[in-house]
Motif scaffolding. Sequence first.
Motif, mmCIF file in Angstrom:
data_model
loop_
_atom_site.group_PDB
_atom_site.id
_atom_site.type_symbol
_atom_site.label_atom_id
_atom_site.label_comp_id
_atom_site.label_asym_id
_atom_site.label_seq_id
_atom_site.Cartn_x
_atom_site.Cartn_y
_atom_site.Cartn_z
ATOM 1 N N GLU A 47 23.082 59.288 26.747
ATOM 2 C CA GLU A 47 23.098 57.261 27.851
ATOM 3 C C GLU A 47 23.541 58.176 29.180
ATOM 4 O OE1 GLU A 47 27.366 56.868 26.234
ATOM 5 O OE2 GLU A 47 26.770 55.549 24.223
ATOM 6 N N GLU A 48 23.859 58.899 29.170
ATOM 7 C CA GLU A 48 23.765 58.787 31.041
ATOM 8 C C GLU A 48 22.753 59.554 31.231
ATOM 9 O OE1 GLU A 48 25.330 61.254 34.887
ATOM 10 O OE2 GLU A 48 26.253 61.871 32.774
ATOM 11 N N SER A 49 21.512 59.833 30.989
ATOM 12 C CA SER A 49 20.221 60.342 31.173
ATOM 13 C C SER A 49 18.874 59.097 30.795
ATOM 14 C CB SER A 49 20.066 61.265 30.081
ATOM 15 O OG SER A 49 20.214 62.589 30.143
ATOM 16 N N HIS A 50 20.094 57.946 29.797
ATOM 17 C CA HIS A 50 18.873 56.681 29.872
ATOM 18 C C HIS A 50 19.637 55.865 31.119
ATOM 19 C CE1 HIS A 50 17.790 53.135 27.857
ATOM 20 N NE2 HIS A 50 18.713 52.870 28.012
ATOM 21 N N THR A 51 20.543 55.869 31.324
ATOM 22 C CA THR A 51 20.831 55.104 32.654
ATOM 23 C C THR A 51 20.077 55.364 33.303
ATOM 24 O OG1 THR A 51 23.485 54.551 31.648
ATOM 25 C CG2 THR A 51 23.224 54.187 33.565
ATOM 26 N N ASN A 52 20.388 57.173 33.806
ATOM 27 C CA ASN A 52 19.421 57.309 35.473
ATOM 28 C C ASN A 52 18.223 56.388 34.949
ATOM 29 O OD1 ASN A 52 21.797 58.385 35.947
ATOM 30 N ND2 ASN A 52 21.402 60.689 35.500
ATOM 31 N N GLY A 53 17.656 56.638 33.814
ATOM 32 C CA GLY A 53 16.281 56.568 33.932
ATOM 33 C C GLY A 53 16.022 54.245 34.348
ATOM 34 N N GLU A 54 17.014 54.017 34.490
ATOM 35 C CA GLU A 54 17.005 52.758 34.385
ATOM 36 C C GLU A 54 17.224 52.831 35.301
ATOM 37 O OE1 GLU A 54 20.055 50.868 31.905
ATOM 38 O OE2 GLU A 54 18.325 50.314 29.936
ATOM 39 N N LEU B 278 17.671 43.613 42.390
ATOM 40 C CA LEU B 278 17.808 42.499 41.173
ATOM 41 C C LEU B 278 16.792 43.075 40.582
ATOM 42 C CD1 LEU B 278 18.401 39.341 43.846
ATOM 43 C CD2 LEU B 278 19.495 41.149 42.536
ATOM 44 N N ARG B 279 16.326 42.462 39.322
ATOM 45 C CA ARG B 279 15.778 42.628 38.190
ATOM 46 C C ARG B 279 14.655 41.214 38.224
ATOM 47 N NH1 ARG B 279 15.905 45.944 33.223
ATOM 48 N NH2 ARG B 279 18.008 47.906 33.298
ATOM 49 N N ASN B 280 14.627 41.172 39.520
ATOM 50 C CA ASN B 280 13.865 39.914 39.224
ATOM 51 C C ASN B 280 13.045 39.611 40.483
ATOM 52 O OD1 ASN B 280 13.062 36.707 40.176
ATOM 53 N ND2 ASN B 280 14.801 36.106 40.176
ATOM 54 N N PRO B 281 11.459 39.571 40.706
ATOM 55 C CA PRO B 281 10.509 39.750 41.596
ATOM 56 C C PRO B 281 10.599 38.735 42.344
ATOM 57 C CG PRO B 281 9.721 39.799 39.591
ATOM 58 C CD PRO B 281 10.902 39.839 39.551
ATOM 59 N N HIS B 282 11.234 37.345 41.759
ATOM 60 C CA HIS B 282 11.037 35.933 42.607
ATOM 61 C C HIS B 282 11.794 36.032 43.853
ATOM 62 C CE1 HIS B 282 8.082 34.960 39.011
ATOM 63 N NE2 HIS B 282 9.092 34.777 38.142
ATOM 64 N N HIS C 79 23.267 45.070 32.222
ATOM 65 C CA HIS C 79 21.964 44.951 32.739
ATOM 66 C C HIS C 79 21.939 44.932 34.393
ATOM 67 C CE1 HIS C 79 17.604 43.448 31.682
ATOM 68 N NE2 HIS C 79 17.526 42.164 32.426
ATOM 69 N N ALA C 80 22.290 44.626 35.092
ATOM 70 C CA ALA C 80 22.446 45.162 36.818
ATOM 71 C C ALA C 80 22.479 46.115 37.233
ATOM 72 C CB ALA C 80 23.560 44.013 37.568
#
Length: 362
Positions: free
Chosen positions: A22-29, A42-46, A282-283
Amino acid sequence: MLENSNGNLNGNQIHNNKEENEESHTNGENKETRYLDGSVRLRNPHIELMDQDILYHLALGSESHDLVEMFGDVKFVCMGGTPKRMESFAEYIMSEIGHRLPTGTQLMDISQYSYRYSMYKVGPVLSISHGMGAPSIGILLHEVIKLMYHAKCRDPIFFRIGTCGGIGLDGGTVVISDDASDGMMNKYYQVPILGKIVKRPAKLDKKLARELKALSTPEDLYDTVTGTTMCADDFYEGQGRLDGAFCDYTEAEKMEYLERLRSAGIKNIEMEATTFAALTHHAGIKAAVVCVTLLDRLKGDQVCTPKEVLVEWQLRPQILVARYIKRYLQTKGRISFDGHGSMCVKSPRRFKLVQQESQTFE
């Protein structure tokens, strides 16, 4: 990798491997939610293309205020339902971490011109009211996460400090959520976006939950437990109460439902956990929910405890979160409070416009 005598991994090793995955997955994000210096992305390019980002419900703006100067040192964001509770927490955490206001000043509600949320800053701690229910906390989280981005805050930690109904727990018990589900026991937050249902995993930081639990002591004279928190969309029927304006089920059906929740490991019911867990996850923000039970829902629906007792109970989650913040500051070294926190206006004209926009009643 160690195996037992039968060549199989033991339970602890499986658990640890799961956490590592789970930690590896989080690090990937992390690349999507953090810049190289650890500041929030932010996950928002606008947003980057906008002339100004007005945080409408906080009465702040990216061009009207110097958000880096005002909030750049924030490490902890603490949220609770009511303005009064979060003002009290701001006063409490100020004494706990030894923060002193400049001579002749007092705590200021930074978002007072919005008339929606209240926000106080005490050194590296933001204390903010989020109102009641998923829509209210969802709006706030969007804007606070954007505030963290504009202020270039590094790896902030979010806490929800609240009240709840216990499931088989006496009033006054502190519950640290290590998981969150909705009323159907789904562990995600769903929201219609552009006509489609989007489901976001409602995940809380389990390591943070364990660290908080370790800070409880026998001297507390009340129980502190961890478990799954159910987030309801309603205070009455959505929580199986018998005392709403409408009730189309029997007491026996209510009790059967609550017992089913208890069997599933659900410790308490409130109204914000899945939204809080899903949006912080998500953030890429480490987050925890710490609530105190005001009653055992297996024994009734209405809170009949005297007001002075309820006030004391509501301090208990604050005490636990304050312990974590104090320990963090002691371990990591005191964060400099100089040059941050006071209202810092970049553009008086834009500042006035932001105030006027936020004051508009719909």
